[in-house]
Design a protein around this motif. Structure first.
Motif, PDB file in Angstrom:
ATOM      1  N   THR A 297       0.702  -1.349  -0.045  1.00 29.44           N
ATOM      2  CA  THR A 297       0.194   0.090   0.018  1.00 29.44           C
ATOM      3  C   THR A 297       0.924   1.290  -0.094  1.00 29.44           C
ATOM      4  O   THR A 297       0.483   2.206  -0.708  1.00 29.44           O
ATOM      5  N   VAL A 298       1.872   1.338   0.687  1.00 30.84           N
ATOM      6  CA  VAL A 298       2.818   2.280   0.824  1.00 30.84           C
ATOM      7  C   VAL A 298       3.237   2.846  -0.672  1.00 30.84           C
ATOM      8  O   VAL A 298       3.018   3.977  -0.859  1.00 30.84           O
ATOM      9  N   PRO A 299       3.963   2.094  -1.296  1.00 26.55           N
ATOM     10  CA  PRO A 299       4.705   2.524  -2.366  1.00 26.55           C
ATOM     11  C   PRO A 299       3.638   2.669  -3.548  1.00 26.55           C
ATOM     12  O   PRO A 299       3.588   3.701  -4.258  1.00 26.55           O
ATOM     13  N   LEU A 300       2.291   1.836  -3.352  1.00 25.58           N
ATOM     14  CA  LEU A 300       1.393   2.147  -4.495  1.00 25.58           C
ATOM     15  C   LEU A 300       0.675   3.572  -4.037  1.00 25.58           C
ATOM     16  O   LEU A 300       0.531   4.018  -5.266  1.00 25.58           O
ATOM     17  N   ARG A 301       0.688   3.796  -2.990  1.00 27.95           N
ATOM     18  CA  ARG A 301      -0.049   5.478  -2.654  1.00 27.95           C
ATOM     19  C   ARG A 301       0.929   6.289  -3.258  1.00 27.95           C
ATOM     20  O   ARG A 301       0.254   7.077  -3.744  1.00 27.95           O
ATOM     21  N   TYR A 302       2.190   6.164  -3.214  1.00 30.54           N
ATOM     22  CA  TYR A 302       2.855   7.162  -3.969  1.00 30.54           C
ATOM     23  C   TYR A 302       2.586   7.226  -5.454  1.00 30.54           C
ATOM     24  O   TYR A 302       2.462   8.334  -5.874  1.00 30.54           O
ATOM     25  N   VAL A 303       2.576   5.919  -6.053  1.00 30.58           N
ATOM     26  CA  VAL A 303       2.290   5.986  -7.613  1.00 30.58           C
ATOM     27  C   VAL A 303       0.928   6.489  -7.855  1.00 30.58           C
ATOM     28  O   VAL A 303       0.813   7.303  -8.987  1.00 30.58           O
ATOM     29  N   ALA A 304      -0.115   6.203  -7.074  1.00 29.95           N
ATOM     30  CA  ALA A 304      -1.440   6.635  -7.280  1.00 29.95           C
ATOM     31  C   ALA A 304      -1.465   8.150  -7.210  1.00 29.95           C
ATOM     32  O   ALA A 304      -2.215   8.936  -7.860  1.00 29.95           O
ATOM     33  N   LYS A 305      -0.684   8.842  -6.238  1.00 29.73           N
ATOM     34  CA  LYS A 305      -0.609  10.266  -5.901  1.00 29.73           C
ATOM     35  C   LYS A 305      -0.003  10.863  -7.368  1.00 29.73           C
ATOM     36  O   LYS A 305      -0.650  11.829  -7.751  1.00 29.73           O
ATOM     37  N   ARG A 306       1.064  10.178  -7.712  1.00 29.68           N
ATOM     38  CA  ARG A 306       1.666  10.859  -9.143  1.00 29.68           C
ATOM     39  C   ARG A 306       0.581  10.792 -10.274  1.00 29.68           C
ATOM     40  O   ARG A 306       0.596  11.494 -11.147  1.00 29.68           O
ATOM     41  N   GLN A 307      -0.065   9.595 -10.215  1.00 31.38           N
ATOM     42  CA  GLN A 307      -0.948   9.655 -11.320  1.00 31.38           C
ATOM     43  C   GLN A 307      -2.084  10.802 -11.313  1.00 31.38           C
ATOM     44  O   GLN A 307      -2.409  11.196 -12.043  1.00 31.38           O
ATOM     45  N   ILE A 308      -2.615  10.850  -9.991  1.00 25.45           N
ATOM     46  CA  ILE A 308      -3.590  12.000  -9.717  1.00 25.45           C
ATOM     47  C   ILE A 308      -2.901  13.345 -10.149  1.00 25.45           C
ATOM     48  O   ILE A 308      -3.525  14.147 -10.745  1.00 25.45           O
TER      49      ILE A 308
ATOM     50  N   GLU B   3      -3.002  13.866 -13.742  1.00 26.24           N
ATOM     51  CA  GLU B   3      -4.482  14.445 -14.065  1.00 26.24           C
ATOM     52  C   GLU B   3      -4.493  15.818 -13.832  1.00 26.24           C
ATOM     53  O   GLU B   3      -5.148  16.383 -14.659  1.00 26.24           O
ATOM     54  N   VAL B   4      -4.272  16.371 -12.737  1.00 26.08           N
ATOM     55  CA  VAL B   4      -4.385  17.753 -12.437  1.00 26.08           C
ATOM     56  C   VAL B   4      -3.592  18.388 -13.259  1.00 26.08           C
ATOM     57  O   VAL B   4      -4.015  19.857 -13.491  1.00 26.08           O
ATOM     58  N   ALA B   5      -2.351  18.229 -13.369  1.00 28.87           N
ATOM     59  CA  ALA B   5      -1.405  18.831 -14.199  1.00 28.87           C
ATOM     60  C   ALA B   5      -2.291  19.099 -15.605  1.00 28.87           C
ATOM     61  O   ALA B   5      -2.133  20.300 -16.217  1.00 28.87           O
ATOM     62  N   ALA B   6      -3.044  18.056 -16.220  1.00 31.70           N
ATOM     63  CA  ALA B   6      -3.663  18.208 -17.398  1.00 31.70           C
ATOM     64  C   ALA B   6      -4.890  18.560 -17.409  1.00 31.70           C
ATOM     65  O   ALA B   6      -5.496  18.801 -18.371  1.00 31.70           O
ATOM     66  N   ALA B   7      -5.385  19.326 -16.083  1.00 35.52           N
ATOM     67  CA  ALA B   7      -6.692  19.887 -15.976  1.00 35.52           C
ATOM     68  C   ALA B   7      -7.762  18.850 -16.265  1.00 35.52           C
ATOM     69  O   ALA B   7      -8.874  19.185 -16.414  1.00 35.52           O
ATOM     70  N   ALA B   8      -7.441  17.684 -16.067  1.00 33.36           N
ATOM     71  CA  ALA B   8      -8.492  16.395 -16.068  1.00 33.36           C
ATOM     72  C   ALA B   8      -9.064  16.447 -14.705  1.00 33.36           C
ATOM     73  O   ALA B   8     -10.060  15.457 -14.746  1.00 33.36           O
ATOM     74  N   ARG B   9      -8.704  16.963 -13.690  1.00 31.68           N
ATOM     75  CA  ARG B   9      -9.197  16.658 -12.333  1.00 31.68           C
ATOM     76  C   ARG B   9      -9.183  18.113 -11.372  1.00 31.68           C
ATOM     77  O   ARG B   9      -8.043  18.829 -11.411  1.00 31.68           O
ATOM     78  N   PRO B  10      -9.820  18.681 -10.938  1.00 35.29           N
ATOM     79  CA  PRO B  10      -9.907  19.792 -10.175  1.00 35.29           C
ATOM     80  C   PRO B  10      -8.863  19.428  -8.783  1.00 35.29           C
ATOM     81  O   PRO B  10      -8.818  18.623  -8.401  1.00 35.29           O
TER      82      PRO B  10
END
Length: 191
Positions: free
Chosen positions: A46-57, A60-67
């Motif tokens: 969970t710990v490393p996957l959490r970091y990978v998930a945050k980078r994915q989010i 998405e935010v950088a591409a303006a696909a998520r507020p």
């Protein structure tokens, strides 16, 4: 006569210090293993996957696909997954509330994408404006209800599914790098 015991004491102290310092430099420091390389049982994936998930989010935010506020709410939910974490840098992030600090964490993650996302600086400026706007409303940031967002465990599974095999081997604890349904149980596999 008082000078002789003083010199002897000084000489012994200098010799002891030289021995300690010499030994310190003679023995190379052990390398710092990545935090997830401490064993399958003691460090859940969970710990490393959490970091990978945050980078994915953050992508998405950088591409303006998520507020920004939605991403901040998801970051908070990811932090609450067992084992719950409170990133050490939260304490140094500016902000009057946890919601504001979560927004700043998202902005920090977007800023860290500059090598893979050329418009990261522009996205950071946009997000800083978005945060200022949120702070100007009723005195603080209001995050959406997490129940209205994808569950954090689904975000971890998406993160795992989006990883390359090399990323899995580098990030996930030994023996757990296989994707679900990938033909291997992920346990006890020889590498």
């Amino acid at each position: 006569m008082t000078r002789r015991p003083l010199m002897l004491t000084f000489t012994l102290a200098a010799a002891a210090a030289a021995a300690v310092v010499g030994r310190h430099f003679a023995e190379p420091a052990p390398p710092n293993p990545p935090p997830w390389d401490v064993g399958v049982e003691s460090y859940p994936e969970t710990v490393p996957l959490r970091y990978v998930a945050k980078r994915q989010i953050a992508r998405e935010v950088a591409a303006a696909a998520r507020p920004l506020v939605e991403a901040a709410a998801l970051f908070g939910e990811l932090d609450r997954l067992p084992p719950a974490t409170y990133p050490a840098y939260h304490a140094v992030l500016p902000g009057r509330t946890e919601e504001e600090r979560l927004c700043r964490e998202v902005i920090h993650f977007v800023n860290s994408l500059e090598d893979e996302f050329p418009q990261a600086a522009t996205a950071v400026a946009r997000l800083e404006d978005e945060l200022r706007s949120e702070l100007g409303r009723d005195g603080g940031v209001r995050l959406p209800d997490p129940a209205s967002l994808p569950p954090a465990v689904d975000l971890l599974e998406q993160a795992r599914a989006g990883m390359t095999e090399a990323e899995r081997r580098a990030v996930l604890p030994a023996g757990r790098g296989a994707p679900p349904g990938g033909g291997s149980s992920g346990r006890g596999r020889a590498e």
